[in-house]
Design a protein around this motif. Structure first.
Motif, PDB file in Angstrom:
ATOM      1  N   THR A  11      19.030   5.026  13.850  1.00 12.12           N
ATOM      2  CA  THR A  11      19.790   5.365  15.059  1.00 12.12           C
ATOM      3  C   THR A  11      19.971   4.148  15.964  1.00 12.12           C
ATOM      4  N   GLN A  12      19.134   3.125  15.778  1.00 13.88           N
ATOM      5  CA  GLN A  12      19.234   1.881  16.553  1.00 13.88           C
ATOM      6  C   GLN A  12      20.021   0.810  15.793  1.00 13.88           C
ATOM      7  N   ASN A  13      20.631   1.191  14.666  1.00 17.87           N
ATOM      8  CA  ASN A  13      21.387   0.257  13.828  1.00 17.87           C
ATOM      9  C   ASN A  13      20.526  -0.879  13.292  1.00 17.87           C
ATOM     10  N   VAL A  14      19.285  -0.561  12.936  1.00 17.59           N
ATOM     11  CA  VAL A  14      18.381  -1.527  12.315  1.00 17.59           C
ATOM     12  C   VAL A  14      18.386  -1.271  10.815  1.00 17.59           C
ATOM     13  N   THR A  15      18.602  -2.306  10.040  1.00 18.74           N
ATOM     14  CA  THR A  15      18.538  -2.230   8.582  1.00 18.74           C
ATOM     15  C   THR A  15      17.169  -2.731   8.149  1.00 18.74           C
ATOM     16  N   ILE A  16      16.461  -1.924   7.356  1.00 22.13           N
ATOM     17  CA  ILE A  16      15.129  -2.315   6.895  1.00 22.13           C
ATOM     18  C   ILE A  16      15.181  -2.615   5.399  1.00 22.13           C
ATOM     19  N   PHE A  17      14.721  -3.807   5.054  1.00 19.16           N
ATOM     20  CA  PHE A  17      14.546  -4.214   3.666  1.00 19.16           C
ATOM     21  C   PHE A  17      13.056  -4.103   3.374  1.00 19.16           C
ATOM     22  N   THR A  18      12.701  -3.330   2.344  1.00 10.64           N
ATOM     23  CA  THR A  18      11.302  -3.110   2.033  1.00 10.64           C
ATOM     24  C   THR A  18      10.924  -3.866   0.764  1.00 10.64           C
ATOM     25  N   ILE A  19       9.737  -4.462   0.786  1.00 16.54           N
ATOM     26  CA  ILE A  19       9.237  -5.196  -0.358  1.00 16.54           C
ATOM     27  C   ILE A  19       7.851  -4.646  -0.684  1.00 16.54           C
ATOM     28  N   GLY A  20       7.703  -4.089  -1.876  1.00 17.73           N
ATOM     29  CA  GLY A  20       6.416  -3.584  -2.351  1.00 17.73           C
ATOM     30  C   GLY A  20       5.705  -4.699  -3.082  1.00 17.73           C
ATOM     31  N   LEU A  21       4.521  -5.073  -2.608  1.00 18.63           N
ATOM     32  CA  LEU A  21       3.831  -6.255  -3.117  1.00 18.63           C
ATOM     33  C   LEU A  21       2.787  -5.962  -4.186  1.00 18.63           C
ATOM     34  N   SER A  22       2.845  -4.820  -4.821  1.00 18.01           N
ATOM     35  CA  SER A  22       1.958  -4.523  -5.946  1.00 18.01           C
ATOM     36  C   SER A  22       2.499  -3.291  -6.657  1.00 18.01           C
ATOM     37  N   GLN A  23       1.971  -3.045  -7.837  1.00 18.08           N
ATOM     38  CA  GLN A  23       2.369  -1.848  -8.570  1.00 18.08           C
ATOM     39  C   GLN A  23       1.859  -0.582  -7.881  1.00 18.08           C
ATOM     40  N   SER A  24       0.854  -0.719  -7.024  1.00 16.45           N
ATOM     41  CA  SER A  24       0.312   0.456  -6.342  1.00 16.45           C
ATOM     42  C   SER A  24       1.074   0.805  -5.065  1.00 16.45           C
ATOM     43  N   ALA A  25       2.010  -0.039  -4.661  1.00 18.25           N
ATOM     44  CA  ALA A  25       2.809   0.270  -3.469  1.00 18.25           C
ATOM     45  C   ALA A  25       3.585   1.555  -3.700  1.00 18.25           C
ATOM     46  N   ASP A  26       3.754   2.341  -2.666  1.00 16.77           N
ATOM     47  CA  ASP A  26       4.453   3.620  -2.746  1.00 16.77           C
ATOM     48  C   ASP A  26       5.961   3.362  -2.833  1.00 16.77           C
ATOM     49  N   ALA A  27       6.427   3.168  -4.064  1.00 17.18           N
ATOM     50  CA  ALA A  27       7.828   2.814  -4.293  1.00 17.18           C
ATOM     51  C   ALA A  27       8.772   3.875  -3.755  1.00 17.18           C
ATOM     52  N   ASN A  28       8.422   5.151  -3.918  1.00 12.59           N
ATOM     53  CA  ASN A  28       9.299   6.224  -3.429  1.00 12.59           C
ATOM     54  C   ASN A  28       9.461   6.150  -1.916  1.00 12.59           C
ATOM     55  N   LYS A  29       8.351   5.964  -1.195  1.00  6.48           N
ATOM     56  CA  LYS A  29       8.424   5.881   0.261  1.00  6.48           C
ATOM     57  C   LYS A  29       9.205   4.647   0.694  1.00  6.48           C
ATOM     58  N   LEU A  30       8.917   3.503   0.080  1.00  5.20           N
ATOM     59  CA  LEU A  30       9.601   2.269   0.473  1.00  5.20           C
ATOM     60  C   LEU A  30      11.097   2.339   0.172  1.00  5.20           C
ATOM     61  N   GLN A  31      11.462   2.977  -0.936  1.00  4.75           N
ATOM     62  CA  GLN A  31      12.879   3.171  -1.254  1.00  4.75           C
ATOM     63  C   GLN A  31      13.535   4.073  -0.216  1.00  4.75           C
ATOM     64  N   GLN A  32      12.838   5.134   0.181  1.00  7.98           N
ATOM     65  CA  GLN A  32      13.398   6.066   1.167  1.00  7.98           C
ATOM     66  C   GLN A  32      13.565   5.384   2.531  1.00  7.98           C
ATOM     67  N   ILE A  33      12.594   4.570   2.936  1.00  6.14           N
ATOM     68  CA  ILE A  33      12.703   3.839   4.205  1.00  6.14           C
ATOM     69  C   ILE A  33      13.937   2.950   4.176  1.00  6.14           C
ATOM     70  N   ALA A  34      14.099   2.216   3.075  1.00  6.16           N
ATOM     71  CA  ALA A  34      15.264   1.337   2.943  1.00  6.16           C
ATOM     72  C   ALA A  34      16.560   2.139   2.941  1.00  6.16           C
ATOM     73  N   ASP A  35      16.595   3.214   2.175  1.00  4.43           N
ATOM     74  CA  ASP A  35      17.806   4.042   2.080  1.00  4.43           C
ATOM     75  C   ASP A  35      18.206   4.626   3.433  1.00  4.43           C
ATOM     76  N   GLU A  36      17.227   5.058   4.223  1.00  5.28           N
ATOM     77  CA  GLU A  36      17.510   5.643   5.539  1.00  5.28           C
ATOM     78  C   GLU A  36      18.280   4.672   6.436  1.00  5.28           C
ATOM     79  N   GLY A  55       0.738  -1.239   0.000  1.00  2.00           N
ATOM     80  CA  GLY A  55       0.000   0.000   0.000  1.00  2.00           C
ATOM     81  C   GLY A  55       0.762   1.279   0.000  1.00  2.00           C
ATOM     82  N   GLN A  56      -0.018   2.322   0.069  1.00  2.00           N
ATOM     83  CA  GLN A  56       0.456   3.685   0.215  1.00  2.00           C
ATOM     84  C   GLN A  56      -0.045   4.146   1.573  1.00  2.00           C
ATOM     85  N   GLY A  57       0.680   3.780   2.589  1.00  2.00           N
ATOM     86  CA  GLY A  57       0.217   4.020   3.945  1.00  2.00           C
ATOM     87  C   GLY A  57       0.807   5.258   4.580  1.00  2.00           C
TER      88      GLY A  57
END
Length: 173
Positions: A139-164, A125-127
């Protein structure tokens, strides 16, 4: 997306031991998952990842829709992890920030700097939220891998979460 991960135990080089991993599965349980993932492939993927963890590793399960809850705290009881994955439904909205925040709290309360910390966020989704929570995860040294499960997933947001957090984003149809 499984090409992002290799479940290979590295050799013990120079007397150094490997760091155990704490993994959080942040699983979208919003109503749209009923149509975007009717076969519950996201749940199967989380179970397969759990099956590749080593005995020294631990996993937790975060269920998010309009809000989030920890379905399973960090544990090396992988049967319990898989059983909690089986309880994920498809109902409600999509609050990505709540899912990442619940994961951050779980790591803060039950992990330590002696363990590698990763989160796998699976959503269609686009949540709401997610970016400031990803900054906190970093800041907690957690690495997040994001997986968008449809074409409607917010790719920009998920990419930014992963990049952060030093992770990466994968789009899956």
């Amino acid at each position: 997306w499984e090409s992002n991960f290799e479940a290979i135990e590295p050799p013990n080089v120079g007397g150094q031991s490997i760091a155990p991993v704490d993994a959080a599965f942040i699983l979208d349980s919003s109503g749209s998952m009923g149509s975007n993932d009717p076969q519950n492939l996201r749940l199967q993927a989380a179970k397969e990842f759990t099956g590749a963890l080593l005995d020294i590793d631990r996993a937790s399960v975060i269920d998010f829709d309009s809000d989030a809850q920890v379905k399973q705290s960090l544990t090396s009881d992988f049967r319990a992890v898989n059983n909690s994955i089986d309880t994920i439904d498809s109902f409600g909205g999509t609050n990505i920030g709540a899912g990442v925040s619940a994961s951050n709290t779980e790591f803060q309360q039950n992990s330590s700097d002696t363990r590698a910390k990763i989160a796998v966020l699976l959503t269609d989704g686009q949540g709401q939220g997610g970016i400031s929570e990803a900054q906190q995860a970093a800041t907690q040294n957690v690495t997040i891998f994001t997986i968008g499960l449809s074409q409607s997933a917010d790719a920009n947001k998920l990419q930014q979460i992963a990049d952060e957090t030093g992770g990466n984003f994968t789009q899956v149809n």
